[in-house]
Write a protein that holds these residues in place. Structure first.
Motif, PDB file in Angstrom:
ATOM      1  N   VAL A  36      45.479 -89.255  43.831  1.00  0.00           N
ATOM      2  CA  VAL A  36      44.779 -89.268  42.547  1.00  0.00           C
ATOM      3  C   VAL A  36      44.819 -87.837  42.013  1.00  0.00           C
ATOM      4  CG1 VAL A  36      42.579 -89.647  41.363  1.00  0.00           C
ATOM      5  CG2 VAL A  36      43.253 -91.142  43.266  1.00  0.00           C
ATOM      6  N   CYS A  90      39.011 -89.560  47.124  1.00  0.00           N
ATOM      7  CA  CYS A  90      38.414 -89.772  45.797  1.00  0.00           C
ATOM      8  C   CYS A  90      37.224 -90.720  45.895  1.00  0.00           C
ATOM      9  CB  CYS A  90      39.467 -90.316  44.837  1.00  0.00           C
ATOM     10  SG  CYS A  90      38.933 -90.403  43.122  1.00  0.00           S
ATOM     11  N   THR A 105      45.750 -92.141  38.842  1.00  0.00           N
ATOM     12  CA  THR A 105      46.395 -92.556  40.084  1.00  0.00           C
ATOM     13  C   THR A 105      47.880 -92.251  40.019  1.00  0.00           C
ATOM     14  OG1 THR A 105      44.776 -94.317  40.346  1.00  0.00           O
ATOM     15  CG2 THR A 105      46.803 -94.517  41.628  1.00  0.00           C
ATOM     16  N   ARG A 164      43.507 -91.222  47.708  1.00  0.00           N
ATOM     17  CA  ARG A 164      42.593 -92.246  47.172  1.00  0.00           C
ATOM     18  C   ARG A 164      41.320 -92.361  48.016  1.00  0.00           C
ATOM     19  NH1 ARG A 164      45.946 -97.460  44.990  1.00  0.00           N
ATOM     20  NH2 ARG A 164      47.531 -96.318  43.832  1.00  0.00           N
ATOM     21  N   LEU A 178      40.783 -88.880  35.828  1.00  0.00           N
ATOM     22  CA  LEU A 178      41.310 -89.276  37.131  1.00  0.00           C
ATOM     23  C   LEU A 178      42.526 -90.155  36.868  1.00  0.00           C
ATOM     24  CD1 LEU A 178      37.919 -90.285  38.777  1.00  0.00           C
ATOM     25  CD2 LEU A 178      39.226 -88.217  39.265  1.00  0.00           C
TER      26      LEU A 178
END
Length: 75
Positions: free
Chosen positions: A31, A50, A26, A47, A24
């Motif tokens: 993401v 996620c 950012t 985000r 994962l």
């Protein structure tokens, strides 16, 4: 014109793939999710998505592939 034989492949019986979250990363508000679906597969999610999906590296998930959302990127 007909497709080249290099572009043909057996049809998937389902648009879902059993996958494992490899990484994962950012990227701003998004993401990048790296998956091992028997082949490398990448997805961009927000985000909040996620967090809502509780994605974690090493976790087994089922990925749903939507054909109109696929982008092929040459290496």
């Amino acid at each position: 014109a007909p497709l080249s034989s290099s572009c043909t492949a057996p049809a998937l019986s389902s648009p879902t793939r059993d996958s494992r979250v490899v990484a994962l990363r950012t990227e701003g508000a998004l993401v990048r999710v790296e998956l091992d679906a028997g082949f490398p597969l990448f997805a961009l999610v927000t985000r909040p998505a996620c967090v809502e999906l509780a994605l974690r590296e090493g976790e087994s998930i089922t990925a749903l592939i939507k054909a109109p959302a696929i982008h092929l990127v040459p290496r």
